[in-house]
Design an enzyme around this catalytic site. Structure first.
Site, PDB file in Angstrom:
ATOM      1  N   LYS A  34       0.819  -1.215   0.000  1.00  0.00           N
ATOM      2  CA  LYS A  34       0.000   0.000   0.000  1.00  0.00           C
ATOM      3  C   LYS A  34       0.854   1.267   0.000  1.00  0.00           C
ATOM      4  CE  LYS A  34      -0.780   0.542   4.997  1.00  0.00           C
ATOM      5  NZ  LYS A  34      -0.130   1.829   5.161  1.00  0.00           N
ATOM      6  N   THR A  35       2.020   1.238   0.646  1.00  0.00           N
ATOM      7  CA  THR A  35       2.885   2.421   0.659  1.00  0.00           C
ATOM      8  C   THR A  35       3.348   2.750  -0.753  1.00  0.00           C
ATOM      9  OG1 THR A  35       3.632   1.870   2.895  1.00  0.00           O
ATOM     10  CG2 THR A  35       4.951   3.446   1.663  1.00  0.00           C
ATOM     11  N   ASP A 225      -4.059   7.589   4.966  1.00  0.00           N
ATOM     12  CA  ASP A 225      -3.530   6.241   5.166  1.00  0.00           C
ATOM     13  C   ASP A 225      -4.107   5.654   6.460  1.00  0.00           C
ATOM     14  OD1 ASP A 225      -2.025   3.970   4.804  1.00  0.00           O
ATOM     15  OD2 ASP A 225      -0.139   4.857   5.505  1.00  0.00           O
ATOM     16  N   GLU A 226      -4.142   4.337   6.573  1.00  0.00           N
ATOM     17  CA  GLU A 226      -4.633   3.634   7.776  1.00  0.00           C
ATOM     18  C   GLU A 226      -6.008   4.168   8.203  1.00  0.00           C
ATOM     19  OE1 GLU A 226      -3.087   1.120   8.704  1.00  0.00           O
ATOM     20  OE2 GLU A 226      -0.929   1.339   8.481  1.00  0.00           O
ATOM     21  N   GLN A 256      -7.319  -4.993   9.997  1.00  0.00           N
ATOM     22  CA  GLN A 256      -6.235  -4.549  10.872  1.00  0.00           C
ATOM     23  C   GLN A 256      -6.661  -3.373  11.756  1.00  0.00           C
ATOM     24  OE1 GLN A 256      -2.130  -4.697   9.169  1.00  0.00           O
ATOM     25  NE2 GLN A 256      -3.183  -5.011   7.225  1.00  0.00           N
ATOM     26  N   ARG A 610       2.593 -10.257  10.706  1.00  0.00           N
ATOM     27  CA  ARG A 610       3.898  -9.606  10.873  1.00  0.00           C
ATOM     28  C   ARG A 610       5.013 -10.531  10.394  1.00  0.00           C
ATOM     29  NH1 ARG A 610       2.319  -5.558   9.914  1.00  0.00           N
ATOM     30  NH2 ARG A 610       0.356  -6.663   9.686  1.00  0.00           N
TER      31      ARG A 610
END
Length: 748
Positions: A34-35, A225-226, A256, A610
């Site tokens: 996504k970044t 973002d997020e 998330q 993770r």
């Protein structure tokens, strides 16, 4: 140029980058790049001719913003430096610096950190003569924070019958009064806490439509973002800013969303389409981070949640090893198993210790892990300790710097008015505070004119202190942040006092002071910073987030220990998730409602994802709680993982002269996915006359019968703090470690 980066994207990523007009939602699964998509989307806008000053990109950490800006700059050049990019708090603090006077605050307002807020609340509770155990600062501030995040003002709080009833039911009817006093004191001191930065931005936009219009016209493209982590206050700000152009792009993953306890509202992302019916949705479903087994396991867990945006996350990486589940008899044994596993994997795989992370639900779980790692001389670091800016000597100097920029900062005055000691005692300070309250003055006004309120003998050192601060104001007006801070550190007497302390602790404090000054010099020498003033530096450090501190802690070769909440956004080659037990994970406080349980399951999903190459889960069948050994049951989440991706391993003590790890596990091939091993080979049926015996005099070597496990022989007994554990070798199911107080054994 466009083709250069578009060729690096998969079709879903490219579609999200190219869709620049109108509302857009990018659902980004874990490890889906996504970044990269956000970066190239901004680059694409700039290449289309959009002015960088017209782009607002909001992130949740300063580190994320810095990395994204650097990536954009690589694609489009230095024009990227003009983007409005940063955390919610840093961006809107910047806006408030320009507009704060519209809502009655000075533009040089102080930003209180959590410790400043706790100190102030403690003072208010004391002044109102309330029970500080009932009205704990952290508890009261948590309640106030929740109200601010929902944009509930003091007057609304005090006049809301439901809120009043809640506080009375909790036996804390004065929280509304404390909220009122706290806000009044902050306003009087020209200070805002973190929640105020967003709350006051909403107030600014609501009360001054001309200001709102100004920023709506400026920010033609808004990216968040997020987005799953936004609260109501953040949601409203972004909706208002995008209301005119409707060019809003949100990126996130509902799977998330794990910060409900901080006010995050998952419905912001789940219901985003209701605000923007013309919404275009892009799903980034390919996980580039983890092996197939890890991704499939995570999918099998999260599918159990009802409230979610459906997606099919997949990986084209290797299958990888199966997920290992370690079962231990106690939390201490769990620590040993995990430490041994890390040691073996490091040696066999020629890995570095920074390839490993141990994640847990609560900070208290780190103790057993730390002890076991130390015994094997494994280097480790615990993320979440006392941060650099919370150390006393740092807060002392920063208080001087804050007072130089904002003389109304009452907390800063209280902290340094008699440090280093200058003969201003507690009685004098109390008199100054009382005088300020009685005359409706700020504390600084009384301090600066102490000779008008106090006797000469008492007022002289106070006036001397005020003159020092006034001289610092002059210096700060002429010099950059470093020169001003260096002058203040020397002139205040702080450097001299710390240097005089030759103890190990004193030397450490002096070195910390030097490090702070080094940091300010680095800040000033940064060619990209236009504003090198002391005020700009203070705002910068006030907005350092927990996540930024966490990211800084990832350097160096050491195993990382952290809570799962702290691990969000990070990745490690090998991950251990420990304490997989009912009432621990999921937490006993999160199993009374579906919404809470689904949040816990999302937390587990975050933990799983993770891991890049290897994931290990562990649980103990007994654990100490408040000094008592308690029997534990494995987490329901372990049963939700599809068995074909799991390899269960069970502890079995090593024989004499063998390697500590040789027989820790019953080994199993990881090449072919197999279902988890069943605990019982055959099912034992107890006779109708089965009745437990008195086991208070049980001895090793005796034959016993268990209602579930059948016949066995006691091989060892261990008593700790009045609780006895029996290690029994059963004929059908192998070795078991049982608590005699629970076991119900018949002795033969």
């Amino acid at each position: 140029m466009a083709l250069d980066y578009l060729s690096l994207l998969n079709p879903s990523q490219a579609g999200a980058v190219m869709q620049t007009d109108g509302p857009c939602m990018i659902i980004a699964g874990a490890g889906s790049g996504k970044t990269r998509v956000l970066t190239y989307r901004i680059a694409h806008l700039l290449e289309k001719g959009v002015d960088p000053f017209n782009i607002l990109a909001l992130t949740f950490t300063n580190k994320a913003a810095k990395e994204m800006r650097a990536r954009v700059e690589k694609v489009v050049g230095p024009n990227a430096r003009n983007l409005w990019m940063g955390t919610f708090h840093s961006v809107f603090a910047k806006i408030l610096r320009s507009e704060a006077d519209k809502i009655g605050y000075p533009r040089s307002f102080t930003i209180y950190d959590s410790q400043d807020s706790k100190t102030l609340m403690g003072q208010i509770v004391k002044e109102l003569e309330l029970d500080d155990k009932l009205y704990k600062s952290s508890l009261v501030l948590g309640r106030i924070s929740a109200a601010k995040n929902k944009l509930i003002s003091v007057s609304q709080y005090l006049n809301d019958a439901a809120i009043k009833a809640d506080d009375e039911a909790a036996l804390r009817p004065k929280i509304g009064v404390l909220y009122q006093q706290y806000q009044q004191r902050c306003f009087k001191a020209g200070a805002m806490d973190f929640d105020d930065l967003l709350f006051n931005t909403n107030v600014l936009f609501k009360e001054h439509t001309d200001i709102l219009n100004k920023y709506q016209n400026m920010f033609r493209f808004v990216m968040v973002d997020e987005y799953q982590d936004t609260n109501y206050s953040q949601y409203l700000i972004t909706r208002k800013l995008a209301a005119k152009e409707r060019n809003i792009c949100v990126v996130g993953d509902d799977a998330q969303s794990i910060y409900a306890f901080r006010g995050a509202d998952i419905t912001n992302i789940l219901n985003f389409e209701k605000d923007y019916p013309e919404l275009q949705v892009f799903k980034l479903e390919q996980n580039y981070r983890s092996t197939k087994n890890i991704v499939w396991a995570a999918n099998s867990v999260i599918k159990n949640n009802q409230a979610q945006l459906r997606k099919d996350v997949f990986s084209e990486n290797e299958d990888g090893t199966l997920i290992e589940v370690l079962k231990a008899a106690s939390d201490n044994e769990e620590g040993k198993l995990v430490a041994n596993s890390i040691f073996e994997d490091k040696m066999n795989g020629h890995l570095s210790y920074d390839n490993f992370a141990i994640l847990y639900r609560t900070n208290a779980q780190s103790r057993a892990m730390e002890e076991s790692l130390r015994k094997l001389n494994i280097k480790y670091k615990v993320v979440g300790g006392l941060s650099f800016y919370q150390r006393k000597e740092i807060k002392d100097l920063v208080a001087y710097l804050r007072l130089t920029v904002n003389q109304n900062d009452e907390q800063a005055i209280r902290r340094v008015i008699n440090y280093p000691k200058r003969g201003i005692g507690d009685t004098t300070i109390s008199k100054l505070i009382t005088t300020a309250d009685e005359n409706n003055h700020s504390l600084w006004e009384v301090v600066a004119h102490a000779d008008q309120f106090l006797a000469a003998r008492v007022s002289n050192p106070v006036v001397g202190f005020a003159e020092k601060i006034k001289s610092y104001v002059v210096i700060a007006g002429k010099e950059d942040a470093f020169e001003a801070a260096k002058f203040i550190a020397k002139n205040s007497g702080m450097l001299e006092e710390l240097y005089a302390d030759k103890s190990i602790e004193g030397l450490s404090r002096y070195e910390n002071m030097q490090e702070l000054l080094n940091g300010i010099k680095e800040y000033v020498d940064d060619p990209e910073r236009e504003d090198k003033s002391l005020g700009a530096f203070l705002q910068d450090i006030a907005l350092v987030t927990d996540s930024d501190l966490k990211d800084a802690a990832q350097e160096g070769e050491a195993v990382t220990l952290m809570t799962i909440h702290s691990a969000k956004g990070l990745e490690f080659r090998n991950v251990y998730i420990v304490g997989m037990e009912e009432n621990l994970f999921p937490s006993q406080m999160m199993i009374t409602s579906r919404a809470d349980l689904e949040e816990e399951r999302r937390l587990f999903y975050v933990a799983i994802t993770r891991a890049e190459k290897k994931l290990t889960l562990s649980y103990a069948t007994s654990r100490y709680q408040w000094g008592n050994l308690r029997s534990c049951e494995k987490s329901r989440f372990l049963d939700e993982i599809d068995p074909q991706y799991v390899n269960f391993k069970f502890a079995a003590g090593p024989g004499a002269g063998e390697s500590p790890f040789q027989h820790v596990f019953e080994r199993r091939s990881n090449l072919i996915p197999t279902p988890p091993r069943k605990v019982m080979a055959t099912k034992y049926v107890a006779p109708a006359d089965f009745a437990p015996s008195d086991t208070s005099k049980l001895q090793a070597g005796q034959r016993v019968e268990h209602a579930k496990f059948g016949f066995g022989t006691v091989s060892a007994l261990e008593t700790q703090q009045g609780t006895t554990k029996a290690t029994i070798q059963f004929e059908e199911v192998g070795e078991k470690v049982l608590l005699l107080s629970f076991a119900k054994l018949r002795v033969h």
